[in-house]
Scaffold this motif. Structure first.
Motif, PDB file in Angstrom:
ATOM      1  N   HIS A 176      21.292  19.852   9.822  1.00 53.50           N
ATOM      2  CA  HIS A 176      20.686  19.591  11.136  1.00 53.50           C
ATOM      3  C   HIS A 176      21.196  18.314  11.784  1.00 53.50           C
ATOM      4  CE1 HIS A 176      18.170  16.835   8.847  1.00 53.50           C
ATOM      5  NE2 HIS A 176      17.934  17.831   8.026  1.00 53.50           N
ATOM      6  N   MET A 307      15.035  22.766   8.271  1.00 54.53           N
ATOM      7  CA  MET A 307      15.838  22.836   9.492  1.00 54.53           C
ATOM      8  C   MET A 307      14.933  22.756  10.714  1.00 54.53           C
ATOM      9  SD  MET A 307      19.113  22.990   8.968  1.00 54.53           S
ATOM     10  CE  MET A 307      19.835  23.632  10.450  1.00 54.53           C
ATOM     11  N   LEU A 311      14.923  19.717  13.372  1.00 50.12           N
ATOM     12  CA  LEU A 311      15.438  19.993  14.718  1.00 50.12           C
ATOM     13  C   LEU A 311      14.335  19.819  15.758  1.00 50.12           C
ATOM     14  CD1 LEU A 311      17.822  23.020  14.032  1.00 50.12           C
ATOM     15  CD2 LEU A 311      18.460  20.686  14.610  1.00 50.12           C
TER      16      LEU A 311
END
Ligand code: AKB
Length: 316
Positions: A176, A307, A311
């Motif tokens: 990420h 992730m 994010l």
């Protein structure tokens, strides 16, 4: 005494995170990051940084001498999809940069090398499931050819000149921080970004294309573990098979949907489908597990949680 390390290609997807980890282990001042450009410089400029073209032998040699470097991580490469567009450039960069560091080690300027290989060494004639360490390798991409030939040269330099070179056949790496660039497995990173930012994704591979993949934390752990392992345990001097998870675009989509139920996907395979179809679906990495105790920590759902959480923080 701590190692003095040079990372070539430090601004790429793996290079950025490897730089951070190696600085944690060896001390910031002992790890020189280098790249031909300054994209993602903010991720590696907490310590020494130099502009180096991996094709320039003298630039690498001078940097090694100036900083008393003993270990080089050569992360610069043109990957599978870009390599098909620029075959001669891929050959030039991927092979010459490897020869430069192998020859520096042969000449005694440096002592140890990490050079990544890839599942791209395999091809359509390789067994697709649980691909063994030693098997048919007839790659169909320029990138795969450079990695397969590179593996042969690594083993040759080790046997003939005693060079301590170590390598892993990386699967697709999902992370990420820095974006990947020019690979066939890049969809597995893009899909998370699109899910969070746009709620929809058009995938360039078909829904049931199963490929070997790995979360970045596992890839970094494998790399540093291999480099720290006792040389007596390292019996493979070409490159180790390494595996964590295998999944299809449909499976990663379903994993993301558990967190973002409104997320939608469509499929529009392009030239990268043929590359993906030529690669294995899963990898037998029992030799790495036995020889230097490799084990992965992240399965698909655990990786998806990491992730999405990370994010989402970047979007806020
Ligand atoms: C690529 O897709 O080209 C790379 C790789 C598998 O080495 N991520």
């Amino acid at each position: 005494m701590s190692s003095k390390i040079l990372i070539i290609g430090a601004c790429g997807q793996i290079g950025t995170e490897l730089t951070t980890k190696l600085r944690e282990i060896h001390g910031t001042e002992n790890v020189v990051a280098s790249d031909i450009n300054t994209r993602n410089l903010d991720l590696v400029n907490a310590g020494p940084f130099e502009i180096i073209d991996a094709k320039n032998f003298n630039a690498i040699k001078d940097c090694c001498k100036n900083h008393q470097i003993d270990t080089v991580y050569l992360m610069a490469a043109l990957l599978s999809a870009t390599g098909e567009k620029y075959p001669m450039e891929a050959w030039d960069l991927n092979m010459n940069s490897l020869f430069h560091v192998l020859n520096l080690a042969k000449g005694g300027t440096i002592k140890k090398i990490f050079w990544p290989s890839s599942i791209a060494v395999f091809g359509p004639t390789t067994p697709k499931q649980n691909t063994p360490q030693h098997t048919v390798c007839e790659p169909t991409t320029v990138y795969g050819i450079t990695k397969q030939v590179g593996e042969r040269w690594c083993e040759y330099y080790h046997k003939k000149y005693g060079v301590d070179v170590r390598s892993i056949r990386y699967p697709g790496i999902i992370s990420h921080k820095a974006m990947p660039g020019g690979g066939t497995t890049d969809y597995a990173v893009e899909i998370y970004h699109k899910a969070i930012k746009e709620g929809e994704y058009e995938c360039f591979l078909s829904e049931n294309t199963e490929l070997p993949m790995m979360f970045m934390d596992d890839a970094i752990k494998a790399t540093t573990d291999l480099m720290q392992a006792d040389a007596k345990k390292i019996n493979i001097r070409s490159a180790y098979n390494l595996s964590a998870i295998s999944f299809t675009p449909k499976q990663v989509y379903e994993s993301i949907k558990k967190h973002i139920p409104e997320f939608t996907i469509s499929y529009k395979p392009d030239f990268r489908q043929a590359i993906a179809d030529s690669w294995p679906s899963s990898i037998d990495d029992s030799i790495a597990r036995k020889e230097w105790n490799w084990q992965h920590d992240f399965d698909l759902d655990k990786m998806t949680e990491e992730m999405i959480e990370n994010l989402q923080k970047q979007v806020c």
